[in-house]
Design an enzyme around this catalytic site. Structure first.
Site, short mmCIF file in Angstrom:
data_model
loop_
_atom_site.label_atom_id
_atom_site.label_comp_id
_atom_site.label_asym_id
_atom_site.label_seq_id
_atom_site.Cartn_x
_atom_site.Cartn_y
_atom_site.Cartn_z
N HIS A 133 -6.30 -6.21 3.36
CA HIS A 133 -5.34 -5.61 3.77
C HIS A 133 -4.61 -6.32 4.90
CE1 HIS A 133 -6.50 -1.20 2.61
NE2 HIS A 133 -7.84 -1.87 2.62
N HIS A 140 -10.65 -6.23 -2.07
CA HIS A 140 -9.27 -6.36 -1.62
C HIS A 140 -9.12 -6.50 0.08
CE1 HIS A 140 -10.22 -2.08 -1.55
NE2 HIS A 140 -9.16 -1.84 -0.57
N ASP A 167 0.76 -1.19 0.05
CA ASP A 167 -0.09 -0.11 0.10
C ASP A 167 0.82 1.24 -0.11
OD1 ASP A 167 -1.84 2.28 0.90
OD2 ASP A 167 -3.07 0.77 1.44
N ILE A 168 0.57 2.21 -0.86
CA ILE A 168 1.49 3.45 -1.12
C ILE A 168 1.25 4.37 0.06
CG2 ILE A 168 2.05 3.08 -3.48
CD1 ILE A 168 0.17 5.22 -4.22
#
Length: 130
Positions: free
Chosen positions: A95, A93, A29-30
């Protein structure tokens, strides 16, 4: 319309890839909530996790498992937490986040400000344990 994740999967947008197979991709994750925050995304574009077909849903956790174990080894933490929210990107998605408490999965907190070099180092740490 393609989601940003579909563009990453297609190679149109670069990412810091952790793992990939025919059905899934895992990448950093950016805007992480903690160092080591990885997104695991099915390659098929489905908005909601519970709209993913049962076979793919089961395989998703199996794909994510070695990534989660590598995160636990790469970063001091109690365990690798998992969260599925799905509000920011209309593409299912999960995490994976190294956590010591439930508050470490608080997505309302300010995100970390990380550089590309920081992300490269984080990727190296995880890959060393994969």
């Amino acid at each position: 319309m393609s989601s940003i994740f579909s563009k990453i999967i297609a190679g149109e947008i670069p990412c810091h890839k952790i793992a990939e197979d025919d059905s899934f991709i895992a990448f950093l994750d950016i805007t992480p909530i903690r160092e080591g925050h990885v997104l695991v995304v099915p390659k098929v574009e489905v908005d909601k996790i519970f709209d993913v077909n049962d076979d793919l849903l089961a395989k998703w956790l199996v794909f994510a498992k070695p990534v989660a174990k590598a995160i636990e080894k790469a970063f001091p933490c109690n365990r690798c937490g998992i969260s599925v929210i799905g509000l920011e990107v209309p593409h299912a998605h999960m995490h994976l986040v190294p956590v010591d408490s439930a508050d470490d999965l608080n997505f309302t907190r300010e995100k970390l400000s990380v550089s590309q070099d920081d992300l490269k180092e984080t990727r190296k740490k995880i890959l060393a344990h994969l």
